[in-house]
Design a protein around this motif. Structure first.
Motif, PDB file in Angstrom:
ATOM      1  N   ILE A 113       0.826  -1.200   0.000  1.00 23.22           N
ATOM      2  CA  ILE A 113       0.000   0.000   0.000  1.00 23.22           C
ATOM      3  C   ILE A 113       0.866   1.258   0.000  1.00 23.22           C
ATOM      4  O   ILE A 113       0.637   2.177  -0.783  1.00 23.22           O
ATOM      5  N   VAL A 114       1.870   1.291   0.866  1.00 25.60           N
ATOM      6  CA  VAL A 114       2.648   2.529   0.989  1.00 25.60           C
ATOM      7  C   VAL A 114       3.634   2.737  -0.159  1.00 25.60           C
ATOM      8  O   VAL A 114       3.972   3.877  -0.472  1.00 25.60           O
ATOM      9  N   GLN A 115       4.087   1.663  -0.805  1.00 25.65           N
ATOM     10  CA  GLN A 115       5.046   1.845  -1.903  1.00 25.65           C
ATOM     11  C   GLN A 115       4.456   2.629  -3.082  1.00 25.65           C
ATOM     12  O   GLN A 115       5.086   3.560  -3.571  1.00 25.65           O
ATOM     13  N   PRO A 116       3.247   2.301  -3.552  1.00 23.63           N
ATOM     14  CA  PRO A 116       2.670   3.113  -4.632  1.00 23.63           C
ATOM     15  C   PRO A 116       2.454   4.573  -4.211  1.00 23.63           C
ATOM     16  O   PRO A 116       2.582   5.478  -5.027  1.00 23.63           O
ATOM     17  N   LEU A 117       2.140   4.794  -2.938  1.00 22.80           N
ATOM     18  CA  LEU A 117       1.969   6.158  -2.454  1.00 22.80           C
ATOM     19  C   LEU A 117       3.305   6.888  -2.415  1.00 22.80           C
ATOM     20  O   LEU A 117       3.393   8.053  -2.788  1.00 22.80           O
ATOM     21  N   ALA A 118       4.351   6.200  -2.005  1.00 22.19           N
ATOM     22  CA  ALA A 118       5.692   6.800  -2.015  1.00 22.19           C
ATOM     23  C   ALA A 118       6.113   7.117  -3.445  1.00 22.19           C
ATOM     24  O   ALA A 118       6.663   8.193  -3.713  1.00 22.19           O
ATOM     25  N   ALA A 154       4.232   7.902  -5.836  1.00 25.03           N
ATOM     26  CA  ALA A 154       3.446   9.052  -6.274  1.00 25.03           C
ATOM     27  C   ALA A 154       3.739  10.293  -5.423  1.00 25.03           C
ATOM     28  O   ALA A 154       3.084  11.317  -5.580  1.00 25.03           O
ATOM     29  N   GLU A 155       4.715  10.178  -4.530  1.00 24.00           N
ATOM     30  CA  GLU A 155       5.122  11.270  -3.642  1.00 24.00           C
ATOM     31  C   GLU A 155       3.988  11.771  -2.763  1.00 24.00           C
ATOM     32  O   GLU A 155       3.826  12.967  -2.519  1.00 24.00           O
ATOM     33  N   VAL A 156       3.180  10.828  -2.268  1.00 21.20           N
ATOM     34  CA  VAL A 156       2.092  11.136  -1.345  1.00 21.20           C
ATOM     35  C   VAL A 156       2.542  10.733   0.062  1.00 21.20           C
ATOM     36  O   VAL A 156       2.729   9.544   0.333  1.00 21.20           O
ATOM     37  N   VAL A 186      -3.644   9.811   4.548  1.00 22.83           N
ATOM     38  CA  VAL A 186      -3.029  10.738   3.593  1.00 22.83           C
ATOM     39  C   VAL A 186      -3.692  12.093   3.789  1.00 22.83           C
ATOM     40  O   VAL A 186      -4.843  12.178   4.213  1.00 22.83           O
ATOM     41  N   SER A 187      -2.963  13.138   3.483  1.00 21.78           N
ATOM     42  CA  SER A 187      -3.503  14.477   3.608  1.00 21.78           C
ATOM     43  C   SER A 187      -4.746  14.603   2.726  1.00 21.78           C
ATOM     44  O   SER A 187      -4.787  14.089   1.604  1.00 21.78           O
ATOM     45  N   GLU A 188      -5.753  15.271   3.240  1.00 20.72           N
ATOM     46  CA  GLU A 188      -7.028  15.413   2.526  1.00 20.72           C
ATOM     47  C   GLU A 188      -6.826  15.941   1.103  1.00 20.72           C
ATOM     48  O   GLU A 188      -7.462  15.458   0.167  1.00 20.72           O
ATOM     49  N   ALA A 228      -3.092   6.394  -7.406  1.00 18.46           N
ATOM     50  CA  ALA A 228      -1.873   5.591  -7.276  1.00 18.46           C
ATOM     51  C   ALA A 228      -2.187   4.180  -6.789  1.00 18.46           C
ATOM     52  O   ALA A 228      -1.621   3.201  -7.288  1.00 18.46           O
ATOM     53  N   LEU A 229      -3.093   4.067  -5.833  1.00 17.46           N
ATOM     54  CA  LEU A 229      -3.448   2.746  -5.313  1.00 17.46           C
ATOM     55  C   LEU A 229      -4.181   1.910  -6.359  1.00 17.46           C
ATOM     56  O   LEU A 229      -3.912   0.718  -6.514  1.00 17.46           O
TER      57      LEU A 229
END
Length: 118
Positions: A72-77, A79-81, A96-98, A107-108
């Motif tokens: 979960i966190v890798q795709p967010l990383a 995408a720089e989220v 994640v920030s609103e 990204a997910l």
């Protein structure tokens, strides 16, 4: 891949540097560390602090399944989220920030996760 739900409501993440427990019981999660207390609580409509939105996975994978949170966190990383994670016995709450909710959802989904809104 994971089936993720966007948790209804919004959250605040607070740092209380000299506390060991919050003064009220309006919290969702508490994390005590040497540098103080981190409190996650539901945001009230009147709060002006940064608001966070949560993705929560399907319970049941258990603590012995490797890579669930990383998936979960890798795709967010990528995408720089930025994220803030609160883990439970059953699943992880990934905040994640609103203002980055759309980016995070895209990204997910691009990573193969099924993201459901309420």
């Amino acid at each position: 891949m994971q089936r993720l739900h966007i948790v209804p409501g919004q959250f605040l993440v607070e740092h209380l540097p000299h506390s060991t427990f919050p003064e009220d019981d309006e919290w969702v999660a508490l994390i005590r560390a040497p540098e103080g207390l981190t409190v996650v609580r539901e945001a009230s409509p009147f709060t002006e602090a940064e608001r966070w939105v949560g993705f929560y996975g399907e319970p049941g994978d258990g603590l012995d399944v490797p890579g669930v949170l990383a998936s979960i966190v890798q795709p967010l990383a990528d995408a720089e989220v930025p994220v803030f994670v609160v883990s439970t016995y059953h699943a992880d709450l990934v905040l994640v920030s609103e203002h980055r909710l759309k980016d995070a959802t895209e990204a997910l989904r691009a990573a193969g996760h099924r993201v459901e809104t309420q």
